[in-house]
Design an enzyme around this catalytic site. Structure first.
Site, PDB file in Angstrom:
ATOM      1  N   CYS A  16      88.799  -5.373   9.792  1.00 59.79           N
ATOM      2  CA  CYS A  16      89.833  -5.440   8.769  1.00 59.79           C
ATOM      3  C   CYS A  16      90.386  -4.330   8.047  1.00 59.79           C
ATOM      4  O   CYS A  16      89.441  -3.608   7.719  1.00 59.79           O
ATOM      5  CB  CYS A  16      89.860  -6.683   7.896  1.00 59.79           C
ATOM      6  SG  CYS A  16      89.562  -8.525   8.606  1.00 59.79           S
ATOM      7  N   ARG A  33      90.633  -1.035  12.703  1.00 62.18           N
ATOM      8  CA  ARG A  33      89.708  -1.811  12.200  1.00 62.18           C
ATOM      9  C   ARG A  33      89.911  -3.332  12.536  1.00 62.18           C
ATOM     10  O   ARG A  33      89.283  -4.318  12.266  1.00 62.18           O
ATOM     11  CB  ARG A  33      89.697  -1.565  10.822  1.00 62.18           C
ATOM     12  CG  ARG A  33      89.512  -0.439  10.489  1.00 62.18           C
ATOM     13  CD  ARG A  33      89.615  -0.322   8.822  1.00 62.18           C
ATOM     14  NE  ARG A  33      88.573  -1.203   8.205  1.00 62.18           N
ATOM     15  CZ  ARG A  33      87.208  -0.832   7.905  1.00 62.18           C
ATOM     16  NH1 ARG A  33      86.868   0.366   8.125  1.00 62.18           N
ATOM     17  NH2 ARG A  33      86.290  -1.643   7.328  1.00 62.18           N
ATOM     18  N   TRP A  81      90.999  -8.597  11.844  1.00 63.51           N
ATOM     19  CA  TRP A  81      89.835  -8.932  13.063  1.00 63.51           C
ATOM     20  C   TRP A  81      89.342 -10.148  12.515  1.00 63.51           C
ATOM     21  O   TRP A  81      88.575 -10.463  11.583  1.00 63.51           O
ATOM     22  CB  TRP A  81      88.985  -7.767  13.074  1.00 63.51           C
ATOM     23  CG  TRP A  81      88.165  -8.143  14.181  1.00 63.51           C
ATOM     24  CD1 TRP A  81      88.367  -7.309  15.599  1.00 63.51           C
ATOM     25  CD2 TRP A  81      86.953  -8.665  14.161  1.00 63.51           C
ATOM     26  NE1 TRP A  81      87.470  -7.939  16.399  1.00 63.51           N
ATOM     27  CE2 TRP A  81      86.478  -8.488  15.631  1.00 63.51           C
ATOM     28  CE3 TRP A  81      85.808  -9.319  13.355  1.00 63.51           C
ATOM     29  CZ2 TRP A  81      85.253  -9.175  16.274  1.00 63.51           C
ATOM     30  CZ3 TRP A  81      84.933  -9.910  14.049  1.00 63.51           C
ATOM     31  CH2 TRP A  81      84.517  -9.850  15.366  1.00 63.51           C
ATOM     32  N   ASN A  86      88.411  -8.319   3.393  1.00 61.17           N
ATOM     33  CA  ASN A  86      87.815  -7.771   4.742  1.00 61.17           C
ATOM     34  C   ASN A  86      86.132  -8.067   4.351  1.00 61.17           C
ATOM     35  O   ASN A  86      85.674  -7.617   3.251  1.00 61.17           O
ATOM     36  CB  ASN A  86      87.977  -6.106   4.656  1.00 61.17           C
ATOM     37  CG  ASN A  86      86.955  -5.581   5.506  1.00 61.17           C
ATOM     38  OD1 ASN A  86      86.546  -4.337   5.218  1.00 61.17           O
ATOM     39  ND2 ASN A  86      86.528  -5.970   6.421  1.00 61.17           N
ATOM     40  N   GLY A  87      85.756  -8.967   5.367  1.00 64.61           N
ATOM     41  CA  GLY A  87      84.276  -9.420   5.204  1.00 64.61           C
ATOM     42  C   GLY A  87      84.089 -11.042   5.542  1.00 64.61           C
ATOM     43  O   GLY A  87      85.109 -11.551   5.913  1.00 64.61           O
ATOM     44  N   GLU A 127      76.003   3.605  28.547  1.00 59.46           N
ATOM     45  CA  GLU A 127      77.254   3.936  28.035  1.00 59.46           C
ATOM     46  C   GLU A 127      78.397   4.128  29.024  1.00 59.46           C
ATOM     47  O   GLU A 127      79.413   3.419  28.440  1.00 59.46           O
ATOM     48  CB  GLU A 127      77.093   5.298  27.272  1.00 59.46           C
ATOM     49  CG  GLU A 127      78.014   5.852  26.566  1.00 59.46           C
ATOM     50  CD  GLU A 127      78.796   5.329  25.409  1.00 59.46           C
ATOM     51  OE1 GLU A 127      78.062   4.170  24.953  1.00 59.46           O
ATOM     52  OE2 GLU A 127      79.881   5.439  24.859  1.00 59.46           O
ATOM     53  N   LYS A 175      81.556   1.813  28.182  1.00 60.59           N
ATOM     54  CA  LYS A 175      83.032   2.342  28.201  1.00 60.59           C
ATOM     55  C   LYS A 175      84.030   1.487  29.283  1.00 60.59           C
ATOM     56  O   LYS A 175      85.231   1.257  28.662  1.00 60.59           O
ATOM     57  CB  LYS A 175      83.193   3.812  28.693  1.00 60.59           C
ATOM     58  CG  LYS A 175      82.667   4.904  27.724  1.00 60.59           C
ATOM     59  CD  LYS A 175      83.441   5.094  26.362  1.00 60.59           C
ATOM     60  CE  LYS A 175      83.075   4.160  25.266  1.00 60.59           C
ATOM     61  NZ  LYS A 175      81.795   4.078  24.201  1.00 60.59           N
ATOM     62  N   GLU A 220      84.753  -2.119  27.770  1.00 60.04           N
ATOM     63  CA  GLU A 220      85.589  -1.889  26.745  1.00 60.04           C
ATOM     64  C   GLU A 220      87.168  -1.929  26.995  1.00 60.04           C
ATOM     65  O   GLU A 220      87.912  -2.555  26.173  1.00 60.04           O
ATOM     66  CB  GLU A 220      84.837  -0.904  25.734  1.00 60.04           C
ATOM     67  CG  GLU A 220      83.763  -1.085  24.961  1.00 60.04           C
ATOM     68  CD  GLU A 220      83.313   0.065  24.097  1.00 60.04           C
ATOM     69  OE1 GLU A 220      83.087  -0.121  22.882  1.00 60.04           O
ATOM     70  OE2 GLU A 220      83.496   1.106  24.374  1.00 60.04           O
ATOM     71  N   HIS A 234      65.369  -4.933  41.504  1.00 57.16           N
ATOM     72  CA  HIS A 234      64.726  -6.333  40.906  1.00 57.16           C
ATOM     73  C   HIS A 234      65.645  -7.018  40.538  1.00 57.16           C
ATOM     74  O   HIS A 234      65.532  -8.171  39.509  1.00 57.16           O
ATOM     75  CB  HIS A 234      63.735  -5.954  39.565  1.00 57.16           C
ATOM     76  CG  HIS A 234      62.476  -5.076  40.069  1.00 57.16           C
ATOM     77  ND1 HIS A 234      61.462  -5.572  40.870  1.00 57.16           N
ATOM     78  CD2 HIS A 234      62.532  -3.791  39.876  1.00 57.16           C
ATOM     79  CE1 HIS A 234      60.769  -4.523  40.950  1.00 57.16           C
ATOM     80  NE2 HIS A 234      61.128  -3.448  40.233  1.00 57.16           N
ATOM     81  N   LYS A 242      86.782  -1.051  15.682  1.00 58.39           N
ATOM     82  CA  LYS A 242      86.183   0.188  15.541  1.00 58.39           C
ATOM     83  C   LYS A 242      85.033  -0.024  14.490  1.00 58.39           C
ATOM     84  O   LYS A 242      84.044   0.484  14.991  1.00 58.39           O
ATOM     85  CB  LYS A 242      86.767   1.158  15.306  1.00 58.39           C
ATOM     86  CG  LYS A 242      86.156   2.575  15.301  1.00 58.39           C
ATOM     87  CD  LYS A 242      86.966   3.710  15.783  1.00 58.39           C
ATOM     88  CE  LYS A 242      86.211   4.811  16.211  1.00 58.39           C
ATOM     89  NZ  LYS A 242      85.443   4.553  17.483  1.00 58.39           N
TER      90      LYS A 242
END
Ligand code: G6P
Length: 611
Positions: free
Chosen positions: A2, A27, A73, A99-100, A484, A488, A491, A507, A606
């Site tokens: 947020c 955010r 968010w 925010n929180g 990574e 990417k 996402e 495996h 983010k």
């Protein structure tokens, strides 16, 4: 997560707030809202991004000199108009953004329900707001006093900004666990989750600390603790230019940030690494040289991409420093009862410096006597301030939600730390030390070389964009790069992708291989190369599509691959900083080819300031 913005002063508040919210959309972007002091409090809010709110309120009277704004968010309650912030209290006289997470909101809500309150949203924010109003009315006190009393009952994390129709020039703000920056202008104040909303107006900022409350008027900033004692605001100078947070001609922030990497890695090394003199200057590490030398182990704590940087560092530090390294997901570490002894070194890695799990994890380790070294990008952020020492990554503001330049800067810093420790401990020969300094110094130009071939990666993206799944395989230093690369792609293109150590493929994941599955190998020339080549053969034998990141001139890997992405020759210790770049490009171009919003992927944010 947020984003919050506020303004009080002589200017028009609405344009400042809207522009600020656009900068803070990284955010979260589930909904947007503003509250303006305009002969009473006027609230405009809507599900969706900032631009959608702007479109719907064209033509309204938005004149106001004081206001607050929010980009959300979602945590409590689905993204919707009614759950969007700002919320208004039952009387309509107070408005609040948050925010929180208020963890004990259901208990507070039950108390309020018994008193006859009703709620228009499903949010914890509306509960806290009415709880504050209830205290204000019952005690017949100021809003500031009511906020102070209410926050003593609250568990969880928050930054809150409040407007009161009865005090139209004032914004009340408080923080615990989520970031809040106040910009100090001449006869005006700006508020933001970070400094980006205020960049063109002032370079003087105050970072509000946990358990602090601010009473902000155009020409007055009063900071207090929750015990009502005044605190002198510590004004810092911002070292950030507006250009750094703009797209600069690129189609997306993510592409701009990928292309900035030669410069950001250089900035990260600059003033620290002197390859000719054989020195690495990092005062935030040097001051703990003795403790590091005698430490039993290093524990890396991080989340997401930063966790992958920690994994690369584990391989590098164990190899060069002969020191045990463990890499922990902050979210797991903090809820276990981790074994941390006095003198253990904790390296907290974070782009934003605000990730809630990482922040709590380091507080846990600190309370057990560990030394905390932060590897953080955002200067003045909570994790940077909570650390004993460490080193900034100096990658500049990263706006694209998928982390790119922050990752390579983290690797550069962590490699310097590894080399520094190895030198202190005497676990590296002088020749190897000097060679690796030279190798690290050459990384920016090698990354620039890779970027020159971006168009070739774009063509590959066209070819593979319709795949449903991807597998990323590598060994050794490049194994975290496989993780990574897969992250990417997931996402920003929403294609399912998994990273695996190449040897683990047999495996389980090998069962997925058929002629439709693209398998990306990071197969650069290193000690593991022959083994990785054997794994490629195994995929080819099962008709999988092999796409490889290879070292220039590697004909064998080229002959086994359907497609290749080439990087210049580099020592295996620094290779991950280069080999990840084509994978960033591949994910980016596939995301764009599939029509995805690569800078703001669905459901992500983010800066994850909730647990
Ligand atoms: C979010 C971001 C990731 C980031 C992770 C950790 O999930 O989308 O890009 O890697 O948080 O964030 P940090 O700021 O602590 O590095």
């Amino acid at each position: 997560m947020c984003g919050i913005v506020g303004y009080t002063g002589p200017r028009e508040a609405y344009p400042i707030i809207i522009k600020g919210l656009k900068r803070l959309e990284y955010r979260g972007y589930d909904s947007t809202g503003v509250a303006l002091q305009n002969g009473g409090i006027k609230v405009y809010k809507k599900k969706g991004k900032v631009a959608e709110l702007e479109d719907t309120i064209v033509g309204k009277n938005l004149h106001a000199n004081v206001g607050i704004g929010h980009t959300r968010w979602a945590t409590h309650g689905e993204p919707s108009d009614r759950n969007a912030h700002p919320h208004q209290s039952a009387s309509g006289k107070l408005a609040m953004i948050h925010n929180g997470i208020i963890e004990n909101y259901s208990q507070l809500k039950n108390e309020l329900l018994k008193k006859g309150y009703t709620f228009k949203s499903d949010t914890d924010t509306e509960v806290l707001l009415n709880f504050i109003e209830e205290i204000k009315t019952n005690n017949n006190c100021s809003l500031e006093e009511a906020v102070r009393v209410a926050l003593k009952r609250v568990t969880g994390a928050y930054v809150i900004l409040l407007l009161d129709a009865e005090e139209p020039e004032t914004i009340i703000a408080a923080r615990k666990g989520s970031p809040l920056v106040i910009g100090v202008g001449k006869g005006e104040h700006f508020l933001g989750s970070d400094a980006s909303p205020m960049l063109e107006y002032t370079k003087e900022v105050v970072y509000v600390n946990d358990y602090e409350l601010a009473i902000i008027k155009p020409d007055e900033l009063i900071l207090k603790n929750l015990g009502n004692e005044k605190i002198t605001p510590y004004i810092q100078k911002l070292d950030l230019e507006l250009a750094a947070i703009e797209k600069g001609g690129y189609e997306h922030f993510m592409l701009k940030e990928i292309f900035e990497q030669p410069q950001t890695i250089y900035d990260c090394l600059r003033g620290r690494l002197d390859a000719e003199a054989g020195t690495i200057t990092m005062s935030g590490i040097e001051q703990y040289a003795n403790q590091i030398k005698n430490a039993r182990r290093i524990v890396m704590i991080a989340c997401g991409t930063s966790w992958h940087a920690g994994l690369v560092a584990e391989y590098v530090i164990e190899e060069l420093c002969r020191l045990n390294v463990e890499v922990e997901y902050a979210s797991e570490f903090r809820y276990r009862n981790p074994v941390i002894d006095e003198g253990d070194i904790i390296v907290a890695i974070s782009q934003s410096g605000e990730t809630a799990d990482t922040l709590v994890a380091i507080e846990t380790a600190k309370s057990k006597g560990a030394i905390i070294l932060g590897v953080v990008n955002v200067v003045g952020s909570s994790i940077a301030r909570a650390s004993h020492g460490g080193a900034y990554t100096h990658a500049g503001p990263e706006i694209g939600v998928a982390s790119t330049k922050a990752f390579t800067a983290q690797l550069a810093v962590l490699t310097m730390i590894a080399l520094k420790i190895a030198n202190i401990k005497g676990t590296i020969s002088h020749e190897r030390y000097m060679l690796l300094l030279k190798e690290l110094n050459e990384v920016p130009e090698k990354v620039a070389w890779v970027l020159k071939n971006a168009d070739k990666v774009k063509k590959l993206a066209e070819k593979y964009k319709d795949a449903d799944d991807f597998l990323y395989l590598a060994r050794g230093y490049n194994f975290p790069v496989a993780l990574e690369g897969a992250l990417k792609l997931k996402e920003i293109s929403y294609i399912h992708a998994e990273g695996y150590p190449a040897a683990e493929m047999k495996h389980g994941p090998i069962a997925l291989v058929d002629e439709t599955l693209p398998v990306v190998f990071i197969a650069t020339k290193d000690a593991y190369h022959e083994k990785v080549v054997s794994n490629m053969q195994e995929i080819k034998a099962r008709k999988g599509k092999v796409i490889s990141v290879i070292t220039e001139g590697d004909d064998l890997s080229t002959s086994l691959s359907d497609d290749v992405m080439i990087i210049p020759e580099a020592d295996e210790i620094v290779a991950p900083i280069i080999s990840v770049v084509p994978l960033q490009l591949l994910a980016y171009y596939i995301g764009v080819a599939r029509g995805c919003d690569v800078d703001k992927p669905r459901n992500l944010a983010k800066s994850v300031t909730v647990e």
